[in-house]
Structure formats: C-alpha cells, structure tokens
Design an enzyme around this catalytic site. Structure first.
Site, PDB file in Angstrom:
ATOM      1  CD  GLU A 171      -0.796   2.023  22.022  1.00  0.00           C
ATOM      2  OE1 GLU A 171      -1.977   1.600  22.096  1.00  0.00           O
ATOM      3  OE2 GLU A 171       0.062   1.745  22.866  1.00  0.00           O
ATOM      4  CB  CYS A 179      -8.937  -2.157  44.552  1.00  0.00           C
ATOM      5  SG  CYS A 179     -10.197  -2.847  43.466  1.00  0.00           S
ATOM      6  CB  CYS A 203      -3.967  -6.423  42.205  1.00  0.00           C
ATOM      7  SG  CYS A 203      -4.285  -4.756  41.594  1.00  0.00           S
ATOM      8  CB  CYS A 260      -7.803  -9.641  43.970  1.00  0.00           C
ATOM      9  SG  CYS A 260      -9.207  -9.240  42.895  1.00  0.00           S
ATOM     10  CB  CYS A 276      -7.148  -5.889  36.824  1.00  0.00           C
ATOM     11  SG  CYS A 276      -8.743  -5.298  37.441  1.00  0.00           S
TER      12      CYS A 276
END
Length: 474
Positions: free
Chosen positions: A70, A242, A236, A233, A226
């Site tokens: 991270e 959404c 997705c 889309c 995205c």
C-alpha cells in the site's frame, strides 16, 4: 409529455455524517452492492504478489505484506510497483528483517520509485514495531493510524480490512471515482464535505463479512472498469445502482422519445437531488455535459501551480588508470529527496546561472573538493524534471580532470563512484536523467571529434578532382 418520478429531498444520518437521501445508499442498495462487488472481484481480480502474500497464516507477516504494497502503490502505478515489491520482499520478508536495514539500503532499494519519504517511514515504522511493540503490529485501524509513521487513514483501513478482516472502509483515488459516480457527487472531490461524505458512505456499505475483498474490489473496479477516461459501464457489476449511469440512460430515453410519436407516454424516473443548496451536487456554475456521461464525475479542484526552480549541477569526472569515476554527495536527512546521493548542485536564479564555470568552482569548494592543474569544462544542456509541487530545471555542466589534479579534503562528505556504482546507488530519477544528458553530450562530442580527425587525414596517393582536368604535357 414525459412523466417523472421525483426523489425525496429528506436527509439521512449516516455514520455521524448527514447525507441527502439522493446521494446515500438505501438498505436494499447496500445489500446489492456488497453481493455484486464481492462476486465480481472474486472472478476478475488480478493476480498480484501482495494479494498472494495477504493470505499468509501469520497475522504480522500478512499485515506487513499489505503495508509495504500500500505504501509503494501511493502515487505509483501497479505495473511499476510489482518488480520493486518482489525485490523488497525477497530482501526483507518480515518486519524484523526490515528493522535491521539501514536507510542507505532502503534508499537504494527505493531508487527510481519516487516519493522517497515513503521508504524512510516504512523503515521507521518497522523499527518502532520491533523496538516498542515486541514485533507485534497494531491490530486495528485506529492503532495503525496512531502508532505507525507515514500510515494515514487510507493505509490503516487497507491493512486492517485486508490483513485483519476488520469491517472498515477506505478511500483512495479509485474509490473516490467509483463512489462519486455511484452517488452522482459533482462537487469538487477534494472538498472537505465531499471527503467526509465519501468516508461515511464507504463505511456504511463495506461488507462486514468480507471487508478486504470488498475494499480491494472497489479499488480494482476503479482501476480496470470505472476508469477516468474510458469507463466500461456495460461491464460494471454496479451499474444498476449507479446514479451517473442512470442519468445516461435517462438522457438516451428522452432523446429517443423525441424522435418517435408514442401512443403511451414513456415514464422516466427523474435523476435529481431536491435538497436545497446541496453541497454534494454539481455546482450551479458547472454545466453537465451529456456527451461524456459518467465522466462528468468526479470533479477535481484546480491544482496549485508547481513552483519554478533552477538548479546548477556540476558533474565532475575523474580520469583514472582503470575507469572514469564521478563525484557524488549526499543530500540532507530532511526535506526533498532526503538522504539520496546526487552530483554537487546549487539552487540558483538566472543571473547566477550565467556564470556557470565560476559557480561550479564554488560548488566544488563548498563540498571540500580542490582542483589543480588542467581541467576541461563543458555545457551539457538542460534537463527538466517535474516533482509533485516543483517544476525543476537542471542546468548540467561537467568538469573533467585527471586523477592527479583533484583531491578531497578530510571534511568532504563526497565520494567517488564508477558508472555502475552510480546506477546502483540511492539516486533519484532526476539525477539519472541528468547523467543521461551528460553521457549524451559527451558521446556527441566524441562523434564530432572522430569526424574532424577523419577529415584531417589526407591520402597522398589520392588524386584531387582538379588533377583529372589538367592538360597532358607532351
């Protein structure tokens, strides 16, 4: 005429944050988002080394593996991080191994990855865990945030959810984009109200059973589907929940409705927040562009212009009996590029840059370098490097001397390195670009010298062109 279904304008309390219902998730949406995202992630997740390490049985090893990944992934693309991560984990597979390292070793390993304070804080954190916590990392997000240097709210949430299975959310660039589109948040994403809302939303929707998979799924979705400029889309898993995608569908239905005459009027749900003065909606000063659809979200605030800086760099090359060596010095332990090695340099203005040869002498004197006898001075051009907040122009000069004509004073903190040692040292990407410019200028000079020498050589047996036109003497 088009009939519309209007949204309620009531507000909803959500994790201590008041969010208009339009921008919030209903209980049914929460269930659907959790199930759809986790299922999608399990089927589509990329095979990345830190994800494999996050399945280790030992909690500390698991948390350490996530922590390193991270920190490396902050402001850095996945493709770049993979090789660095593998080398790092091979050299320092546990906290205890890292705690025994030196800052010099860490900087060398981090060289080229940028934002070097990240590596230093990883080292500081490892030492702190080993020395103060007996090698045991804090076991929740609050503890990680409180005790580990360089660990912010996002990183703490990532470690806690992925390594410890704690039901806590996280917000990074990818998550901001996904949430702003899901809830049609058009205010500037770096606005404090928006930031608080996003943290509130993600903590309310995170899957309590699989928080690690859910959080990684959100980030994966933002990174692969995205995306900022080419969102897919249709692929997705969250498109049914959404609001930005629903707005696109609404626009398409209204456009189609205008083209044909229908006996029965089409009923189209209105995609609109009715909260007066909503701080999350697209500002009145901004225009929604139907041609780009979901890419209207998120809206980013204007970046502060990077300040302009100029730095004179003096590359000193020493000819020896074996191979050339180069003079480098170490930067201060605090500030930009802390602790890294570089060629002797001086931040300057345009007036100072005009007297480069004299300035190079001053730079060397300040670094405890004494030059006597013959030396060659050359201008190697300019190199531009963009830091996050600085537009840096390096004016590259080189000084070439023989080994007998240069010495280092006892107080000098400089050292000589070969080309290979330079490339392996803790050197910033900017300095590597500077060295590349230097080598390019030197090689170009060698080529010109070779051409000049060839032109200077004259074959005595070669006749000139005029000789063919001289009249024969009988």
């Amino acid at each position: 005429m088009v009939k519309r279904k209007c949204q309620s304008s009531t507000l909803k309390e959500n994790n201590g944050c008041t969010v208009p219902v339009f921008h919030n998730f209903t209980d049914e949406e929460v269930k659907d988002v959790r199930a759809s995202l986790v299922t999608w992630y399990e089927k589509n997740k990329r095979d990345l080394p830190w994800r494999r390490n996050a399945t280790k049985s030992d909690l500390n090893e698991r948390a350490y593996a996530v922590w390193v990944s991270e920190i490396m992934l902050q402001q850095t693309q996945v493709a770049t991080v993979i090789d660095y991560y593998n080398k790092w984990m091979k050299k320092w597979p546990t906290l205890q191994h890292l705690a025994g390292a030196t800052l010099e070793e860490v900087n060398e390993m981090w060289s080229g990855l940028g934002y070097y304070s990240r590596g230093r804080r990883l080292l500081e954190g490892a030492k702190k865990v080993v020395e103060e916590f007996d090698g045991e990392m804090p076991k929740d997000a609050d503890g990680l945030l409180k005790h580990l240097p360089g660990v912010g709210r996002y990183t703490a949430g990532a470690i806690a959810s992925i390594a410890y299975n704690q039901a806590t959310g996280l917000v990074d660039g990818n998550v901001i984009r996904v949430l702003c589109r899901l809830r049609m948040i058009g205010a500037e994403s770096n606005n404090q109200v928006v930031t608080d809302t996003l943290w509130s939303l993600v903590n309310s929707v995170v899957d309590p059973d699989k928080p690690g998979d859910f959080n990684q799924g959100l980030m994966e979705l933002g990174a692969t589907v995205c995306t900022p400029k080419s969102p897919e889309c249709s692929a997705c898993p969250l498109k049914n929940n959404c609001r930005a995608f629903q707005q696109v569908e609404k626009d398409q239905l209204e456009a189609a409705d205008k083209l044909v005459t229908r006996k029965v009027e089409t009923e189209i749900a209105d995609i609109e927040c009715l909260t007066t003065g909503c701080h999350l909606c697209l500002p009145a000063t901004e225009v929604y562009d139907s041609s780009i659809g979901v890419m209207n979200y998120p809206r980013k605030g204007k970046k502060k212009a990077a300040r302009e800086e100029s730095t004179l760099v003096c590359i000193t090359c020493k000819h020896t009996n074996t191979e050339d060596e180069y003079l480098i010095t170490q930067r201060p332990e605090k500030g930009l590029l802390a602790g890294l090695w570089e060629f002797p340099s001086l931040q300057c203005n345009n007036t100072q840059a005009g007297e480069t040869e004299a300035s190079c002498d001053s730079i060397l004197q300040e670094n405890g370098v004494i030059v006597n006898g013959q030396q060659t001075f050359k201008d190697c051009g300019e190199v531009v490097h963009i830091f996050s907040h600085i537009h840096q122009t390096y004016m590259v000069k080189c000084l070439t001397v023989n080994e007998s004509n240069i010495t280092l004073e006892d107080k000098s903190k400089c050292k000589w390195v070969t080309r290979q040692q330079f490339m392996e040292a803790a050197i910033s990407t900017a300095m590597k670009k500077v060295f590349k410019a230097y080598e390019g200028a030197v090689n170009e000079n060698k080529k010109k010298s070779s051409v000049t020498k060839l032109k200077g050589k004259e074959d005595k047996n070669q006749k000139s062109i005029q000789a063919f036109f001289k009249p024969k003497v009988s």
